[in-house]
Design an enzyme around this catalytic site. Structure first.
Site, PDB file in Angstrom:
ATOM      1  N   GLY A   1       0.764  -1.249   0.000  1.00 57.74           N
ATOM      2  CA  GLY A   1       0.000   0.000   0.000  1.00 57.74           C
ATOM      3  C   GLY A   1       0.788   1.287   0.000  1.00 57.74           C
TER       4      GLY A   1
ATOM      5  CG  ASP B   1      -1.157   1.787   3.454  1.00 61.80           C
ATOM      6  OD1 ASP B   1      -0.908   1.614   4.674  1.00 61.80           O
ATOM      7  OD2 ASP B   1      -1.663   0.901   2.749  1.00 61.80           O
TER       8      ASP B   1
ATOM      9  CG  ASP C   1      -7.700   0.964  10.766  1.00 60.07           C
ATOM     10  OD1 ASP C   1      -8.488   1.902  10.921  1.00 60.07           O
ATOM     11  OD2 ASP C   1      -8.077  -0.217  10.654  1.00 60.07           O
TER      12      ASP C   1
ATOM     13  CG  PHE D   1     -12.359  -0.094   3.704  1.00 58.00           C
ATOM     14  CD1 PHE D   1     -11.458  -0.762   4.530  1.00 58.00           C
ATOM     15  CD2 PHE D   1     -12.296  -0.304   2.334  1.00 58.00           C
ATOM     16  CE1 PHE D   1     -10.507  -1.623   3.987  1.00 58.00           C
ATOM     17  CE2 PHE D   1     -11.344  -1.163   1.785  1.00 58.00           C
ATOM     18  CZ  PHE D   1     -10.453  -1.822   2.612  1.00 58.00           C
ATOM     19  CB  VAL D   2      -9.953   5.212   2.185  1.00 55.38           C
ATOM     20  CG1 VAL D   2     -10.859   6.210   2.871  1.00 55.38           C
ATOM     21  CG2 VAL D   2      -8.762   4.879   3.063  1.00 55.38           C
TER      22      VAL D   2
ATOM     23  CG  ASP E   1      -5.943  -3.925  -1.184  1.00 58.13           C
ATOM     24  OD1 ASP E   1      -5.574  -3.449  -0.089  1.00 58.13           O
ATOM     25  OD2 ASP E   1      -6.292  -5.106  -1.323  1.00 58.13           O
TER      26      ASP E   1
HETATM   27  P1  5GP Z   1      -3.473  -1.210  11.529  1.00 59.68           P
HETATM   28  O1  5GP Z   1      -2.474  -2.239  11.908  1.00 59.68           O
HETATM   29  O2  5GP Z   1      -3.071   0.205  11.868  1.00 59.68           O
HETATM   30  O3  5GP Z   1      -4.848  -1.542  12.028  1.00 59.68           O
HETATM   31  O4  5GP Z   1      -3.680  -1.325   9.986  1.00 59.68           O
HETATM   32  C1  5GP Z   1      -2.821  -0.941   9.066  1.00 59.68           C
HETATM   33  C2  5GP Z   1      -3.130  -1.611   7.739  1.00 59.68           C
HETATM   34  O5  5GP Z   1      -4.524  -1.973   7.585  1.00 59.68           O
HETATM   35  C3  5GP Z   1      -2.852  -0.653   6.621  1.00 59.68           C
HETATM   36  O6  5GP Z   1      -1.511  -0.702   6.239  1.00 59.68           O
HETATM   37  C4  5GP Z   1      -3.792  -1.126   5.541  1.00 59.68           C
HETATM   38  O7  5GP Z   1      -3.195  -2.165   4.803  1.00 59.68           O
HETATM   39  C5  5GP Z   1      -4.982  -1.698   6.284  1.00 59.68           C
HETATM   40  N1  5GP Z   1      -6.089  -0.707   6.355  1.00 59.68           N
HETATM   41  C6  5GP Z   1      -6.527  -0.040   7.427  1.00 59.68           C
HETATM   42  N2  5GP Z   1      -7.534   0.803   7.108  1.00 59.68           N
HETATM   43  C7  5GP Z   1      -7.735   0.665   5.784  1.00 59.68           C
HETATM   44  C8  5GP Z   1      -8.636   1.280   4.846  1.00 59.68           C
HETATM   45  O8  5GP Z   1      -9.468   2.150   5.141  1.00 59.68           O
HETATM   46  N3  5GP Z   1      -8.530   0.881   3.540  1.00 59.68           N
HETATM   47  C9  5GP Z   1      -7.634  -0.067   3.139  1.00 59.68           C
HETATM   48  N4  5GP Z   1      -7.629  -0.371   1.840  1.00 59.68           N
HETATM   49  N5  5GP Z   1      -6.773  -0.657   3.989  1.00 59.68           N
HETATM   50  C10 5GP Z   1      -6.816  -0.298   5.298  1.00 59.68           C
END
Ligand code: 5GP
Length: 179
Positions: free
Chosen positions: A45, A100, A103, A152-153, A159
């Site tokens: 990403g 990218d 979250d 969710f983007v 992706d």
């Molecule tokens: P975290 O570990 O912070 O929960 O998640 C990070 C990863 O979750 C990001 O690198 C991404 O791959 C995925 N992710 C989190 N939110 C989104 C979203 O809104 N859209 C997409 N496509 N991927 C997300």
């Protein structure tokens, strides 16, 4: 606009402008450091953001990539598995970790810990997007492109089922595309 996209959250122009600002800021912040940081991007990403960002970093730099996947381990603790590791040792290196989106914060937290365990001296995080309302663990993000709401983007690297990474903006898919 792409027919599957409901709305654009961050436009191509905004991404370009903000990447330039972040690039200048990072350049300035490492101005006094003799040893410049290694940029580590998380696949897949963060690739478009890395490419846009480093155009505006005004010192010689190296890049490397890691691919990790997170899964539920015992007692619901999330663990990460390395799918692609770094090409070389990072012992004694300063790192800029390029993401990218942050979250829950778990990926950045775990990868930072992993990089410190590999002997990095310090890790700073730059993320194109931040969804603070979804945070589950505390992480510090040194450079944030855009704070976005809990949606969710897709696009600009992000992706849905491996598609839409090539869109030049960050947007939200139409509801029927998730079915
Ligand atoms: P975290 O570990 O912070 O929960 O998640 C990070 C990863 O979750 C990001 O690198 C991404 O791959 C995925 N992710 C989190 N939110 C989104 C979203 O809104 N859209 C997409 N496509 N991927 C997300």
């Amino acid at each position: 606009m792409h027919p599957h996209v409901k709305k654009i959250l961050v436009s191509e122009e905004e991404i370009k402008k903000r990447s330039l600002e972040l690039g200048k800021q990072i350049t300035e912040d490492y101005n006094d450091s003799e040893r410049k940081p290694l940029f580590i991007a998380l696949l897949k990403g963060s690739v478009p953001f890395l490419a846009e960002l480093i155009k505006h970093i005004d010192f010689d730099l190296e890049i490397d990539f890691m691919d990790v996947s997170s899964y539920e381990g015992t007692e619901s603790l999330r663990d990460i598995r390395i799918l692609k590791d770094l090409d070389r040792s990072i012992l004694g290196e300063s790192i800029v970790l390029v993401e990218d989106i942050v979250d829950t914060g778990r990926t950045v937290k775990e990868v930072t810990r992993l990089l410190m365990n590999k002997g990095a001296t310090d890790v700073r995080v730059v993320s194109l997007l931040d969804k603070p309302s979804r945070r589950e663990v505390e992480v510090s993000i040194d450079y944030i492109g855009f704070e976005i709401p809990n949606e969710f983007v897709i696009g600009f690297g992000l992706d849905f089922n491996e598609l839409y990474r090539n869109l030049p903006f960050v947007g939200v898919l139409k509801d029927e595309c998730y079915k």
